[in-house]
Design a protein around this motif. Structure first.
Motif, PDB file in Angstrom:
ATOM      1  N   VAL A  42       0.632  -1.259  -0.074  1.00  0.00           N
ATOM      2  CA  VAL A  42      -0.265  -0.025   0.051  1.00  0.00           C
ATOM      3  C   VAL A  42       0.849   1.376  -0.096  1.00  0.00           C
ATOM      4  O   VAL A  42       1.880   1.393   0.940  1.00  0.00           O
ATOM      5  CB  VAL A  42      -0.959   0.072   1.184  1.00  0.00           C
ATOM      6  CG1 VAL A  42      -1.833   1.332   1.288  1.00  0.00           C
ATOM      7  CG2 VAL A  42      -1.666  -1.198   1.356  1.00  0.00           C
ATOM      8  N   VAL A  43       0.773   2.147  -0.834  1.00  0.00           N
ATOM      9  CA  VAL A  43       1.488   3.281  -0.937  1.00  0.00           C
ATOM     10  C   VAL A  43       0.560   4.431  -0.479  1.00  0.00           C
ATOM     11  O   VAL A  43      -0.281   4.431  -1.271  1.00  0.00           O
ATOM     12  CB  VAL A  43       1.891   3.592  -2.499  1.00  0.00           C
ATOM     13  CG1 VAL A  43       2.648   4.770  -2.624  1.00  0.00           C
ATOM     14  CG2 VAL A  43       2.630   2.486  -3.092  1.00  0.00           C
ATOM     15  N   GLU A  44       0.882   5.169   0.470  1.00  0.00           N
ATOM     16  CA  GLU A  44       0.168   6.271   0.947  1.00  0.00           C
ATOM     17  C   GLU A  44       0.738   7.468   0.348  1.00  0.00           C
ATOM     18  O   GLU A  44       2.017   7.659   0.356  1.00  0.00           O
ATOM     19  CB  GLU A  44       0.219   6.156   2.395  1.00  0.00           C
ATOM     20  CG  GLU A  44      -0.414   5.145   3.054  1.00  0.00           C
ATOM     21  CD  GLU A  44      -0.669   5.079   4.403  1.00  0.00           C
ATOM     22  OE1 GLU A  44      -0.257   6.038   5.100  1.00  0.00           O
ATOM     23  OE2 GLU A  44      -0.816   3.868   5.009  1.00  0.00           O
ATOM     24  N   ASN A  45       0.019   8.239  -0.082  1.00  0.00           N
ATOM     25  CA  ASN A  45       0.461   9.692  -0.555  1.00  0.00           C
ATOM     26  C   ASN A  45       0.723  10.731   0.644  1.00  0.00           C
ATOM     27  O   ASN A  45       1.403  11.563   0.442  1.00  0.00           O
ATOM     28  CB  ASN A  45      -0.754  10.224  -1.458  1.00  0.00           C
ATOM     29  CG  ASN A  45      -1.039   9.396  -2.815  1.00  0.00           C
ATOM     30  OD1 ASN A  45      -0.204   8.941  -3.295  1.00  0.00           O
ATOM     31  ND2 ASN A  45      -2.070   9.626  -3.182  1.00  0.00           N
ATOM     32  N   GLU A  46      -0.072  10.501   1.733  1.00  0.00           N
ATOM     33  CA  GLU A  46       0.251  11.489   2.954  1.00  0.00           C
ATOM     34  C   GLU A  46       1.505  10.780   3.915  1.00  0.00           C
ATOM     35  O   GLU A  46       1.513   9.610   3.935  1.00  0.00           O
ATOM     36  CB  GLU A  46      -1.025  11.543   3.616  1.00  0.00           C
ATOM     37  CG  GLU A  46      -2.149  12.171   2.912  1.00  0.00           C
ATOM     38  CD  GLU A  46      -3.276  12.148   3.786  1.00  0.00           C
ATOM     39  OE1 GLU A  46      -3.051  12.051   5.118  1.00  0.00           O
ATOM     40  OE2 GLU A  46      -4.644  12.081   3.208  1.00  0.00           O
ATOM     41  N   PRO A  47       2.425  11.754   4.210  1.00  0.00           N
ATOM     42  CA  PRO A  47       3.253  11.274   5.052  1.00  0.00           C
ATOM     43  C   PRO A  47       2.696  10.796   6.528  1.00  0.00           C
ATOM     44  O   PRO A  47       1.804  11.210   6.728  1.00  0.00           O
ATOM     45  CB  PRO A  47       4.323  12.570   5.363  1.00  0.00           C
ATOM     46  CG  PRO A  47       3.295  13.660   5.005  1.00  0.00           C
ATOM     47  CD  PRO A  47       2.460  13.259   4.020  1.00  0.00           C
ATOM     48  N   ARG A  48       3.519   9.854   7.052  1.00  0.00           N
ATOM     49  CA  ARG A  48       2.987   9.444   8.188  1.00  0.00           C
ATOM     50  C   ARG A  48       2.917  10.296   9.607  1.00  0.00           C
ATOM     51  O   ARG A  48       1.899  10.045  10.203  1.00  0.00           O
ATOM     52  CB  ARG A  48       3.949   8.104   8.678  1.00  0.00           C
ATOM     53  CG  ARG A  48       3.585   6.881   7.852  1.00  0.00           C
ATOM     54  CD  ARG A  48       4.569   5.802   7.961  1.00  0.00           C
ATOM     55  NE  ARG A  48       5.343   5.945   9.327  1.00  0.00           N
ATOM     56  CZ  ARG A  48       5.894   4.928  10.023  1.00  0.00           C
ATOM     57  NH1 ARG A  48       5.862   3.709   9.458  1.00  0.00           N
ATOM     58  NH2 ARG A  48       6.663   5.024  10.947  1.00  0.00           N
ATOM     59  N   VAL A  49       3.902  11.228   9.337  1.00  0.00           N
ATOM     60  CA  VAL A  49       3.996  12.083  10.911  1.00  0.00           C
ATOM     61  C   VAL A  49       3.837  13.450  10.097  1.00  0.00           C
ATOM     62  O   VAL A  49       4.290  13.947   9.041  1.00  0.00           O
ATOM     63  CB  VAL A  49       5.471  12.043  11.348  1.00  0.00           C
ATOM     64  CG1 VAL A  49       5.675  12.893  12.475  1.00  0.00           C
ATOM     65  CG2 VAL A  49       5.650  10.520  11.475  1.00  0.00           C
ATOM     66  N   LYS A  50       3.130  14.292  10.683  1.00  0.00           N
ATOM     67  CA  LYS A  50       2.674  15.632  10.514  1.00  0.00           C
ATOM     68  C   LYS A  50       3.442  16.667  11.064  1.00  0.00           C
ATOM     69  O   LYS A  50       3.960  16.224  12.562  1.00  0.00           O
ATOM     70  CB  LYS A  50       1.160  15.866  10.605  1.00  0.00           C
ATOM     71  CG  LYS A  50       0.455  15.296   9.505  1.00  0.00           C
ATOM     72  CD  LYS A  50      -0.950  15.568   9.446  1.00  0.00           C
ATOM     73  CE  LYS A  50      -1.703  14.694   8.427  1.00  0.00           C
ATOM     74  NZ  LYS A  50      -3.016  15.146   8.240  1.00  0.00           N
TER      75      LYS A  50
END
Length: 132
Positions: free
Chosen positions: A124-132
């Motif tokens: 699964v490739v997420e577009n959003e970073p894991r940490v904000k």
């Protein structure tokens, strides 16, 4: 190559069906059934496939007598399929197909399930970073 020879007198001669022909018919009939991923041909079958030679009788052993045949099928089934249902459908389809095409009486169709094909999950490739 062992051949099947019919005692029946044919108008113009005799009919001989090679064991390899029966094996190819059985292999194709087995792969037509939903739930069958592939045939299991062992190490030698896998090597010939890597070399680009596809064996249509891969995963099939046939014993042919004068009027009868016994067939052993080695399968790999799809994950999630009911193995007993897939095996029963393969037995029926192989028996009917070989009997129809060759005129031989198929006395046995033994199914050997060699493995289960589990589909590979794509990462699964997420577009959003894991940490904000």
């Amino acid at each position: 190559m062992t051949e099947f020879s019919s005692d029946e007198k044919v108008k113009y001669g005799t009919v001989k069906i090679a064991n390899d022909v029966v094996a190819i018919i059985a292999g194709l009939a087995a792969t037509e059934v939903d739930g069958v991923t592939s045939m299991s041909g062992g190490i030698t079958g896998d090597i010939t496939e890597m070399l680009g030679m596809k064996s249509l009788s891969k995963g099939v052993k046939v014993e042919v007598g004068e009027k009868e045949a016994a067939i052993d099928i080695f399968l790999i089934v799809n994950y999630g399929s009911k193995i007993s249902e897939v095996a029963a459908k393969v037995q029926q389809n192989v028996k009917e197909t070989v009997e129809t095409m060759t005129g031989l009486n198929v006395v046995e169709v033994n199914i050997n399930v060699q493995g289960v094909n589990i589909p590979k999950e794509e990462p699964v490739v997420e577009n959003e970073p894991r940490v904000k």
